[in-house]
Design an enzyme around this catalytic site. Structure first.
Site, PDB file in Angstrom:
ATOM      1  N   SER A 153      37.555  19.616  36.696  1.00 27.52           N
ATOM      2  CA  SER A 153      38.761  19.739  37.515  1.00 27.52           C
ATOM      3  C   SER A 153      38.448  19.396  38.974  1.00 27.52           C
ATOM      4  CB  SER A 153      39.338  21.148  37.350  1.00 27.52           C
ATOM      5  OG  SER A 153      40.640  21.239  37.887  1.00 27.52           O
ATOM      6  N   ASP A 279      47.871  17.186  30.289  1.00 25.86           N
ATOM      7  CA  ASP A 279      47.352  18.133  31.275  1.00 25.86           C
ATOM      8  C   ASP A 279      48.503  18.582  32.176  1.00 25.86           C
ATOM      9  OD1 ASP A 279      46.213  19.278  33.636  1.00 25.86           O
ATOM     10  OD2 ASP A 279      44.346  18.218  33.279  1.00 25.86           O
ATOM     11  N   HIS A 306      44.392  21.063  30.022  1.00 23.31           N
ATOM     12  CA  HIS A 306      43.459  21.095  31.153  1.00 23.31           C
ATOM     13  C   HIS A 306      42.218  21.875  30.736  1.00 23.31           C
ATOM     14  CE1 HIS A 306      42.389  20.612  35.361  1.00 23.31           C
ATOM     15  NE2 HIS A 306      41.929  21.850  35.327  1.00 23.31           N
TER      16      HIS A 306
END
Length: 341
Positions: A153, A279, A306
């Site tokens: 991320s 996501d 995600h």
């Protein structure tokens, strides 16, 4: 110019990601990936403090397999927003890499996790100098070893940005870069997470970062007072807190200077970027607009959420497809043998 996207690896030994039938859709995948228990590190580790700038220090956690020898590979794992070196996804991947004989350094970004209280400053999506400092530390500790930076991320954006910057400012030993669900266009991510179906995540992030900022200012009373009452979205936080604290003119300026997308074509080392079209934090369109260099593979999956990727079938010991995919790529890169079951 747009990039050629591989929905799955061309290597026939790598199974494509197929979501578990009970965990379909980006929201369920994301929740399962972030909140389902799992992620324990049985190997011992040593905490090290690394000086950075303005008197701040970072805390990193170093695990070295018993059979590791100088010249063997090492990996730096970089967590995402609101995470730490002890986040479940970091621990899971660390455990896999250690079983492959790879030395693992789990990095707490500035002020995060075990590093709270060691820094008056905070991390952000463009603060690559801290990752560079950890890479320099590991290169000095393991001279001659190839090093990978594996980001998740926000940490994935940092990894890609540093890989591009390393063209002009090389990092010794920097061999490869792996990025899972990187927010390569921060402005687009800010818009995406404010869509009605995704606002629950925006509110959750806001709660986390408001608490973290308030805690920091309470610990260091000499810091300027902070008023976060007007912060309702991550965009608000970046406009009112992140940007002014780190020398950006605005949130838009912060996003423009910190997004890795425009820099990706410059990357010269090999690597892997994994993302999912569903996501809820990071939209897929920016990936289609970037000209990825041939040695940096982009695998854009139709599902996975995600950092979720909870698979229908078991691979490499369990159903955590993303963890196995990252480990398999490095195992192939460094000839570390097949994935442990």
């Amino acid at each position: 110019m747009t990039t050629t996207i591989a929905p799955q690896c061309s290597d026939a030994t790598i199974p494509p990601f197929v979501p578990h039938p009970w965990v379909r859709g980006g929201h369920l995948q994301t929740i399962l990936g972030g909140y389902l228990p799992g992620g324990r590190l049985g190997d011992p580790f040593t905490a090290h403090l690394i000086d950075v700038d303005q008197g701040d220090r970072l805390c990193i956690l170093d695990s070295t397999p018993a059979a590791w020898a100088p010249g063997d590979p090492g990996a730096i794992l970089v967590h995402g927003l609101g995470g730490s070196a002890s986040s479940p996804y970091v621990l899971r991947v660390a455990a896999r890499l250690l079983r492959l004989g790879i030395r693992v350094v789990r990095m707490n970004l500035r002020g995060a996790g075990e590093g709270f209280g060691l820094a008056r400053g905070t991390y952000h999506a463009g603060r690559t100098d801290d990752v560079r400092r950890v890479a320099e530390w590991l290169a000095a500790e393991a001279p001659g070893s190839p090093l990978a930076i594996v980001g998740f991320s926000l940490g994935a954006n940092l990894a890609l940005k540093l890989a591009a910057e390393a063209v002009d400012r090389p990092v010794e030993g920097f061999d490869s870069v792996l990025a899972a669900n990187p927010p390569i266009d921060l402005a687009a991510c800010s818009r995406h997470i404010q869509r009605p179906k995704n606002r629950i995540y925006d509110r959750n992030f806001v709660r986390q970062i408001r608490v973290a900022a308030s805690r920091l200012h309470a610990f260091f009373p000499d810091l300027e007072p902070v008023d976060l009452t007007r912060v309702k979205t991550v965009l608000d936080f970046d406009e009112l807190y992140t940007a002014p604290r780190h020398g950006f003119a605005s949130a838009a300026d912060y996003y423009a200077q910190s997004s890795s997308g425009p820099l990706i074509p410059r990357i010269q080392i090999p690597g892997l970027v994994i993302h999912a079209e569903d996501d809820p934090f990071i939209p897929p369109d920016p990936f289609r607009l970037v000209d990825f260099p041939p040695q940096l593979a982009l695998e854009l999956n139709s599902s996975g959420g995600h950092l979720g990727y909870f698979s229908r079938t078991r691979w490499g010991g369990n159903r955590r497809w993303l963890d196995a995919r990252l480990a398999a790529w490095l195992a192939s890169r460094w000839n570390r043998g097949p994935l442990p079951v």
